[in-house]
Design an enzyme around this catalytic site. Structure first.
Site, PDB file in Angstrom:
ATOM      1  N   LYS A  29       8.205  -4.501   5.386  1.00 51.08           N
ATOM      2  CA  LYS A  29       7.654  -3.565   4.395  1.00 51.08           C
ATOM      3  C   LYS A  29       7.053  -2.360   5.109  1.00 51.08           C
ATOM      4  O   LYS A  29       6.835  -2.391   6.335  1.00 51.08           O
ATOM      5  CB  LYS A  29       6.612  -4.271   3.536  1.00 51.08           C
ATOM      6  CG  LYS A  29       5.454  -4.866   4.318  1.00 51.08           C
ATOM      7  CD  LYS A  29       4.518  -5.645   3.411  1.00 51.08           C
ATOM      8  CE  LYS A  29       3.409  -6.283   4.214  1.00 51.08           C
ATOM      9  NZ  LYS A  29       2.274  -6.686   3.408  1.00 51.08           N
ATOM     10  N   ARG A  43      -4.981 -12.727  -4.619  1.00 52.36           N
ATOM     11  CA  ARG A  43      -4.348 -11.401  -4.614  1.00 52.36           C
ATOM     12  C   ARG A  43      -3.110 -11.394  -5.501  1.00 52.36           C
ATOM     13  O   ARG A  43      -3.037 -10.634  -6.458  1.00 52.36           O
ATOM     14  CB  ARG A  43      -4.005 -10.983  -3.181  1.00 52.36           C
ATOM     15  CG  ARG A  43      -3.461  -9.576  -3.082  1.00 52.36           C
ATOM     16  CD  ARG A  43      -3.234  -9.112  -1.654  1.00 52.36           C
ATOM     17  NE  ARG A  43      -2.111  -9.778  -0.996  1.00 52.36           N
ATOM     18  CZ  ARG A  43      -1.613  -9.404   0.190  1.00 52.36           C
ATOM     19  NH1 ARG A  43      -2.143  -8.379   0.830  1.00 52.36           N
ATOM     20  NH2 ARG A  43      -0.594 -10.051   0.733  1.00 52.36           N
ATOM     21  N   TYR A  67     -14.412  20.983  15.593  1.00 49.43           N
ATOM     22  CA  TYR A  67     -15.038  21.208  14.280  1.00 49.43           C
ATOM     23  C   TYR A  67     -16.459  20.651  14.254  1.00 49.43           C
ATOM     24  O   TYR A  67     -16.705  19.523  14.687  1.00 49.43           O
ATOM     25  CB  TYR A  67     -14.243  20.490  13.180  1.00 49.43           C
ATOM     26  CG  TYR A  67     -13.007  21.219  12.728  1.00 49.43           C
ATOM     27  CD1 TYR A  67     -13.090  22.504  12.178  1.00 49.43           C
ATOM     28  CD2 TYR A  67     -11.765  20.617  12.813  1.00 49.43           C
ATOM     29  CE1 TYR A  67     -11.951  23.166  11.746  1.00 49.43           C
ATOM     30  CE2 TYR A  67     -10.620  21.267  12.376  1.00 49.43           C
ATOM     31  CZ  TYR A  67     -10.726  22.545  11.845  1.00 49.43           C
ATOM     32  OH  TYR A  67      -9.602  23.191  11.417  1.00 49.43           O
TER      33      TYR A  67
HETATM   34  N1  PLP Z   1       3.415 -12.131   3.942  1.00 47.48           N
HETATM   35  C1  PLP Z   1       2.775 -11.324   3.098  1.00 47.48           C
HETATM   36  C2  PLP Z   1       2.713 -11.679   1.662  1.00 47.48           C
HETATM   37  C3  PLP Z   1       2.163 -10.160   3.573  1.00 47.48           C
HETATM   38  O1  PLP Z   1       1.510  -9.366   2.727  1.00 47.48           O
HETATM   39  C4  PLP Z   1       2.248  -9.855   4.959  1.00 47.48           C
HETATM   40  C5  PLP Z   1       1.628  -8.660   5.515  1.00 47.48           C
HETATM   41  O2  PLP Z   1       0.643  -8.157   5.152  1.00 47.48           O
HETATM   42  C6  PLP Z   1       2.929 -10.734   5.800  1.00 47.48           C
HETATM   43  C7  PLP Z   1       3.504 -11.870   5.268  1.00 47.48           C
HETATM   44  C8  PLP Z   1       3.014 -10.498   7.268  1.00 47.48           C
HETATM   45  O3  PLP Z   1       1.747 -10.634   7.820  1.00 47.48           O
HETATM   46  P1  PLP Z   1       1.491 -10.390   9.378  1.00 47.48           P
HETATM   47  O4  PLP Z   1       1.836  -8.970   9.613  1.00 47.48           O
HETATM   48  O5  PLP Z   1       0.046 -10.678   9.540  1.00 47.48           O
HETATM   49  O6  PLP Z   1       2.377 -11.313  10.105  1.00 47.48           O
END
Ligand code: PLP
Length: 366
Positions: free
Chosen positions: A40, A139, A261
């Site tokens: 993602k 969540r 700044y």
């Molecule tokens: N699974 C879910 C639902 C996530 O939101 C994330 C990342 O935020 C991951 C897996 C991967 O987590 P990580 O980057 O800590 O391995």
């Protein structure tokens, strides 16, 4: 010596060999499980297309993104053999494009289950999905009450081919946190309701909690990209990212000069400064002002004054005269300063640094 950055802010070097090695190392930790990849946010900022292809070639067949748009874009690039899951779930009106593009939603509520089941019925065929259960993070995913409803009315899942049930750990990066075992226990009880289904539970930190946490499918993100899976243990992953930023000007200023700044840094004595070509618009947070540093050959070069949008001023007085000139590079992320180091200086986490690096660097995939 590196070649000049040209018009870019600097070089973002992404080591695809290290990425592949990290994937294989994680997969080797759980030989009876499969290992997916969380790609993602453009693979945590590193480029979802290329990262996913490298991981596919290394054997990865399951990919997770957050949004359907990310999934649709990846679908056009990746082999049909790859399954692409949308973590944020099925949104209203998404079911047609999801099904048409062979993108698999993670169903996070009874409503989403009903939406997907209705679409399957309309199409007259079974549709694949993952089902997420909230095991304590509060969540996303089915609540305990929704799970009870589902257990008593399994026909709600008619038309849905469940790839796996999944959940997400809230404190996996803290190996001793009590909530890890508590969430695992809730996950196990919940999985019983789904009979023989695969379970996908662990992110990077979870994988290092041991075999109990591995289940059918691992779901790492940050560890693939070289980030530390745990906040309390040494980082076992290979670094994937290196960031070098170009010096665009140097100057000598007298004692008492106010730098940047707001004039928030005052030169205590005669000081040599170098201005580099990246700032908060390039993902180097403003919270690094007067706190963080760049590095050059093992020498720390403190940030003097506030981080600007496109530049940062460094105090380079520690270096011999003439070491850095316009066109030289300093290291922001690399052997001298890890992702975790810079994140700590910025008061944030490696994830936020990685995903924020942006598009203005010249990207070198090696
Ligand atoms: N699974 C879910 C639902 C996530 O939101 C994330 C990342 O935020 C991951 C897996 C991967 O987590 P990580 O980057 O800590 O391995």
């Amino acid at each position: 010596r590196q070649q000049a950055a040209g018009g870019a802010s600097g070089h973002l070097t992404i080591d695809l060999g290290a990425l592949r090695d990290n994937y294989l190392a994680l997969a080797a930790m759980a030989p009876t499980s499969q290992t997916a990849a969380v790609v993602k946010a453009d693979a945590y900022g590193l480029g979802a297309d290329i990262v996913s292809q490298v991981l596919f070639d290394a054997g990865c067949r399951n990919f997770f993104v957050a949004h359907i748009d990310e999934a649709l874009a990846l679908r056009l690039r990746l082999s049909a053999e790859a399954r692409i899951f949308v973590l944020n779930g099925l949104q209203p009106d998404n079911e047609t494009s999801c099904a048409a593009m062979a993108v698999t939603p993670v169903l996070n509520s009874l409503e989403q289950i009903a939406q997907w089941a209705a679409h399957a019925k309309n199409l007259g065929k079974k549709l694949p999905a993952a089902v997420q259960i909230d095991t304590g993070m509060c969540r996303l995913g089915l609540s305990p009450e929704e799970l009870e409803v589902l257990a008593s009315r399994p026909q709600l899942l008619d038309g849905i081919d469940i790839a796996f049930v999944m959940s997400h750990l809230a404190c996996a990066d803290e190996p001793d946190h009590l909530s890890n075992a508590a969430q695992l226990s809730v996950m196990r009880k919940a999985a019983v309701a789904f009979r023989d289904v695969s379970v996908c539970f662990s992110n990077s930190g979870g994988i290092f909690l041991g075999n109990d946490y591995h289940n059918s499918l691992l779901r790492p993100g940050i560890a693939l990209y070289g980030g530390a899976p745990s906040v309390t243990r040494p980082n076992p992953m290979k670094p994937v990212v290196r960031l070098d930023v170009a010096v665009i000007q140097t100057r000598d200023v007298p004692a008492g000069s106010l730098v940047g700044y707001g004039g928030s840094f005052e030169a205590a004595g005669p000081t040599r400064l170098a201005t580099i070509a990246a700032g908060y618009a390039d993902g180097l947070p403003r919270s690094l002002s007067n706190r963080g540093a760049a590095w050059y050959n093992g020498v720390r070069l403190p940030i003097a004054g506030r981080v600007s949008m496109d530049s940062i001023i460094l105090d380079i007085s520690a270096l011999p005269l003439g070491t850095l000139t316009q066109g030289s590079f300093v290291q922001m992320i690399g052997p001298d300063q890890t992702l975790e180091d810079i994140a700590e200086d910025a008061g944030t986490i490696a994830y936020e640094i990685l995903t924020g690096l942006g598009r203005r660097y010249r990207r070198n995939y090696i």
